[in-house]
Write a protein that holds these residues in place. Structure first.
Motif, PDB file in Angstrom:
ATOM      1  N   HIS A 155       8.378  10.126 -19.784  1.00 17.97           N
ATOM      2  CA  HIS A 155       8.035  11.540 -19.621  1.00 17.97           C
ATOM      3  C   HIS A 155       7.261  12.013 -20.846  1.00 17.97           C
ATOM      4  O   HIS A 155       7.601  11.662 -21.972  1.00 17.97           O
ATOM      5  CB  HIS A 155       9.305  12.378 -19.474  1.00 17.97           C
ATOM      6  CG  HIS A 155       9.068  13.864 -19.464  1.00 17.97           C
ATOM      7  ND1 HIS A 155       8.440  14.512 -18.413  1.00 17.97           N
ATOM      8  CD2 HIS A 155       9.363  14.833 -20.381  1.00 17.97           C
ATOM      9  CE1 HIS A 155       8.378  15.811 -18.678  1.00 17.97           C
ATOM     10  NE2 HIS A 155       8.923  16.029 -19.860  1.00 17.97           N
ATOM     11  N   PRO A 186      10.651   4.625 -16.805  1.00 17.84           N
ATOM     12  CA  PRO A 186      11.046   6.040 -16.893  1.00 17.84           C
ATOM     13  C   PRO A 186      10.478   6.704 -18.155  1.00 17.84           C
ATOM     14  O   PRO A 186      11.125   6.773 -19.188  1.00 17.84           O
ATOM     15  CB  PRO A 186      12.573   5.972 -16.917  1.00 17.84           C
ATOM     16  CG  PRO A 186      12.886   4.651 -17.550  1.00 17.84           C
ATOM     17  CD  PRO A 186      11.789   3.723 -17.138  1.00 17.84           C
ATOM     18  N   LYS A 211      19.237   4.443 -16.195  1.00 20.01           N
ATOM     19  CA  LYS A 211      19.218   4.814 -14.781  1.00 20.01           C
ATOM     20  C   LYS A 211      19.363   6.321 -14.635  1.00 20.01           C
ATOM     21  O   LYS A 211      20.014   6.968 -15.426  1.00 20.01           O
ATOM     22  CB  LYS A 211      20.361   4.107 -14.042  1.00 20.01           C
ATOM     23  CG  LYS A 211      20.199   2.587 -14.021  1.00 20.01           C
ATOM     24  CD  LYS A 211      21.349   1.947 -13.282  1.00 20.01           C
ATOM     25  CE  LYS A 211      21.217   0.434 -13.262  1.00 20.01           C
ATOM     26  NZ  LYS A 211      22.354  -0.224 -12.575  1.00 20.01           N
ATOM     27  N   LYS A 270       7.272  10.668 -14.955  1.00 19.54           N
ATOM     28  CA  LYS A 270       8.616  11.035 -14.533  1.00 19.54           C
ATOM     29  C   LYS A 270       9.028  12.351 -15.186  1.00 19.54           C
ATOM     30  O   LYS A 270       8.434  12.787 -16.187  1.00 19.54           O
ATOM     31  CB  LYS A 270       9.605   9.936 -14.910  1.00 19.54           C
ATOM     32  CG  LYS A 270       9.254   8.553 -14.405  1.00 19.54           C
ATOM     33  CD  LYS A 270       9.279   8.483 -12.893  1.00 19.54           C
ATOM     34  CE  LYS A 270       9.200   7.047 -12.393  1.00 19.54           C
ATOM     35  NZ  LYS A 270       7.947   6.378 -12.740  1.00 19.54           N
ATOM     36  N   GLU A 284      15.101  12.145 -15.645  1.00 19.00           N
ATOM     37  CA  GLU A 284      15.116  10.786 -15.124  1.00 19.00           C
ATOM     38  C   GLU A 284      14.409   9.791 -16.043  1.00 19.00           C
ATOM     39  O   GLU A 284      14.266   8.623 -15.701  1.00 19.00           O
ATOM     40  CB  GLU A 284      14.462  10.745 -13.732  1.00 19.00           C
ATOM     41  CG  GLU A 284      12.987  11.090 -13.716  1.00 19.00           C
ATOM     42  CD  GLU A 284      12.399  11.139 -12.306  1.00 19.00           C
ATOM     43  OE1 GLU A 284      13.133  10.826 -11.343  1.00 19.00           O
ATOM     44  OE2 GLU A 284      11.218  11.484 -12.177  1.00 19.00           O
ATOM     45  N   SER A 285      14.018  10.248 -17.231  1.00 18.68           N
ATOM     46  CA  SER A 285      13.266   9.390 -18.148  1.00 18.68           C
ATOM     47  C   SER A 285      14.089   8.979 -19.359  1.00 18.68           C
ATOM     48  O   SER A 285      14.973   9.701 -19.816  1.00 18.68           O
ATOM     49  CB  SER A 285      11.991  10.101 -18.620  1.00 18.68           C
ATOM     50  OG  SER A 285      11.111  10.314 -17.544  1.00 18.68           O
ATOM     51  N   LYS A 327      18.166   9.246 -25.310  1.00 22.26           N
ATOM     52  CA  LYS A 327      16.807   8.908 -24.903  1.00 22.26           C
ATOM     53  C   LYS A 327      16.019   8.441 -26.128  1.00 22.26           C
ATOM     54  O   LYS A 327      16.513   8.507 -27.253  1.00 22.26           O
ATOM     55  CB  LYS A 327      16.136  10.114 -24.243  1.00 22.26           C
ATOM     56  CG  LYS A 327      16.834  10.603 -22.966  1.00 22.26           C
ATOM     57  CD  LYS A 327      16.156  11.850 -22.403  1.00 22.26           C
ATOM     58  CE  LYS A 327      16.915  12.424 -21.218  1.00 22.26           C
ATOM     59  NZ  LYS A 327      16.824  11.560 -20.032  1.00 22.26           N
TER      60      LYS A 327
END
Length: 290
Positions: free
Chosen positions: A65, A63, A290, A10, A14-15, A97
């Motif tokens: 990356h 998700p 999300k 991803k 979006e991760s 994150k």
């Protein structure tokens, strides 16, 4: 073409899980070569199933990356520059994150500690060594000083599990500063569950960053490391600790894998631990990213 961790397909925005490598071993004092570890761990990840059986989840659906490495073998200068780069990278990921840093030598975790300071978070180290020297070979940011620098930065909100090698100076300084670690021998007496409960009680924080120096695991399982020490933890011990900590985890790293001294086991173990961290954390999240 840049090599990425398997299933980390991803994009950044979006991760939730953000992997990055730090190919640096500039202060390593015994075996050199951990600078080659990030890509060796990535290569090993492609030999693992995407489906993590215990957690009943496929990483290909999550998700994730991989930013790649935040510098190259040629670009990295002194250790302070590397720590600053890690710090700025961690700041771009936290707190929204989940960073997973793959080294590289353990000094890189000092950069993570700097980023954690404002989050009221603590660090749990899994490590064979005290790493509590105030300086080593004239360098206060040596990989042999990682826990000491993190202790200073986070006002003591750190604890090490699995220690079985430390200098007399480190032991005396730890006592003077009321710093506790849970050595490998106590770990064997207590077992993993009572050990991690004790560690969390000592830390007294809700947010935890897990720093796994691969030499915390016994070299029977992880021979490819810079400074191996016997009488260590098993991979299952570490897996159980990850599962227990997952609700509180806000990030993690795996350091000190040294591919030139590996038979392949250590890199693939590190890759599997990355998978376990991701799967365990995801399954404890009530509000999915999300």
């Amino acid at each position: 073409m840049l090599l990425h961790f398997a299933d980390a397909n991803k994009n950044f925005n979006e991760s939730f899980f953000i992997i990055f490598g730090v190919p640096f071993d500039g202060t390593s004092s015994y075996r050199h070569g951990s600078k080659f570890a990030p890509d060796e761990i990535r290569k090993a990840s492609y030999n693992l199933e995407s489906y993590v059986m215990e957690h009943k989840i496929s990483l290909s659906e999550l998700p994730i990356h991989d930013m790649g490495d935040i510098g190259t073998l040629d670009e990295f200068g002194n250790v302070e520059d590397v720590i600053d780069t890690v710090y700025s990278t961690m700041q771009s990921i936290l707190p929204n994150k989940f960073p997973i840093m793959i080294g590289g030598e353990h000094s890189i975790t000092i950069g993570a500690a700097k980023a954690l300071k404002k989050l009221n978070a603590g660090i749990i180290f899994i490590d064979a060594h005290g790493d509590f020297r105030d300086e080593y070979l004239g360098n206060k940011y040596s990989h042999a000083c990682t826990a000491r620098r993190a202790y200073d930065i986070l006002n003591g909100k750190i604890i090490s599990i699995g220690v079985r090698s430390a200098s007399q100076e480190e032991v005396e300084d730890a006592k003077d500063l009321n710093y506790e670690w849970i050595d490998s021998y106590e770990f064997q007496r207590l077992g993993w569950k009572r050990t991690i409960k004790k560690a969390m009680e000592i830390l007294d924080v809700q947010k935890v960053y897990l720093s796994i120096d691969i030499d915390g695991i016994d070299p029977a399982y992880a021979p490819g490391t810079g400074t191996p020490e016997f009488f260590g933890l098993s991979p299952m011990d570490v897996k159980n600790i990850i599962n227990f900590l997952a609700p509180n985890l806000i990030g993690a790293d795996i350091t000190e894998v040294c591919p030139p001294y590996d038979n392949g086991n250590t890199s693939i173990l590190a890759a599997r631990l990355v998978q376990e961290i991701i799967a365990a954390k995801w399954n404890t999240m009530e509000d999915k990213f999300k």
